[in-house]
Design an enzyme around this catalytic site. Structure first.
Site, PDB file in Angstrom:
ATOM      1  NE  ARG A 104      -2.426   0.901   3.624  1.00 19.25           N
ATOM      2  CZ  ARG A 104      -3.143   0.833   4.744  1.00 19.25           C
ATOM      3  NH1 ARG A 104      -4.448   0.748   4.658  1.00 19.25           N
ATOM      4  NH2 ARG A 104      -2.556   0.828   5.913  1.00 19.25           N
ATOM      5  CB  THR A 108      -2.006   7.119  -3.304  1.00 15.97           C
ATOM      6  OG1 THR A 108      -1.436   5.804  -3.416  1.00 15.97           O
ATOM      7  CG2 THR A 108      -1.087   8.120  -3.971  1.00 15.97           C
ATOM      8  CG  ASP A 200       1.956  -3.516   9.225  1.00 12.76           C
ATOM      9  OD1 ASP A 200       2.311  -4.690   8.997  1.00 12.76           O
ATOM     10  OD2 ASP A 200       1.903  -2.638   8.348  1.00 12.76           O
ATOM     11  CG  ASP A 203       5.578  -4.004  10.358  1.00 12.11           C
ATOM     12  OD1 ASP A 203       6.253  -4.493   9.433  1.00 12.11           O
ATOM     13  OD2 ASP A 203       5.281  -2.789  10.413  1.00 12.11           O
TER      14      ASP A 203
END
Length: 209
Positions: A104, A108, A200, A203
């Site tokens: 990602r 944006t 995340d 992660d």
């Protein structure tokens, strides 16, 4: 029209609470994500067709049911989907596995493709796309697009935690796709993270930042 399936089995909800906890380390996190995916696979595969066969038990002949020629491919969205795919493959060891690499863009929030490797016979297989988090829905929608362009028709999306925004995006772009989730959270924050979510997933799975 595809449906949203919320799988709220107590074992799944219990394990989900542990992986949400910031104190859960990568080893336990990976193990639990795999376990949750395995448990979710029971519901994801509930509509598999069966056929009747005759078998010989130690006592007598009997009529029994087996899965009727269903060809499956598991497609994790890299990298966070890998552990979920392993969990589902425990129940469907004959399935093939494809890989779609997306990240990602932090500015944006749109998905960028960097890798795509799929079984050569995907047109003959039902595809189960897996990714722990359904946030904006951009990556999941793009992955489903890749599969459709290569001729596959039966697609299911399996995620641990979803935001309403992500569900809406996938339903808008791919209204025929069934979505399976273990939790639907409140919303996205300004950075596109699910609230309350679990941070995340990639992660936390692999101990990176």
């Amino acid at each position: 029209m595809g449906s949203v399936h919320l799988i709220d089995h107590p074992l799944i909800q219990h394990k989900l609470s542990i992986i949400r906890d910031v104190g859960t380390g990568p080893k336990e996190f990976r193990e639990l994500v795999e376990e949750i995916a395995t448990l979710m696979a029971y519901e994801v595969t509930r509509d598999f067709p069966l056929e009747e066969v005759e078998i010989q038990t130690p006592i007598a002949t009997a009529k029994a049911k087996v899965i009727s020629g269903k060809k499956i491919a598991i497609v994790p969205i890299l990298r966070a989907g890998l552990v979920m795919a392993d969990g589902i493959m425990i129940l469907i060891p004959a399935a093939k596995m494809g890989h779609i690499g997306l990240y990602r863009d932090p500015n944006t929030l749109r998905p960028v493709e960097y890798y795509c490797k799929l079984p050569v016979d995907i047109q003959d297989r039902d595809m189960i796309v897996v990714d722990p988090m359904l946030a904006t829905g951009g990556s999941a929608s793009a992955a489903i697009d890749f599969l459709k362009k290569r001729g596959t028709k039966g697609i299911k999306l399996v995620c641990l935690i979803a935001a309403p925004e992500g569900i809406n995006r996938v339903q808008q772009d791919h209204p025929e796709v069934d979505i399976f989730v273990a939790a639907i959270d409140e919303r996205l924050d300004s950075h596109g993270y699910i609230i309350p979510g679990l941070g995340d997933a990639g992660d936390r799975l692999f101990g990176t930042k």
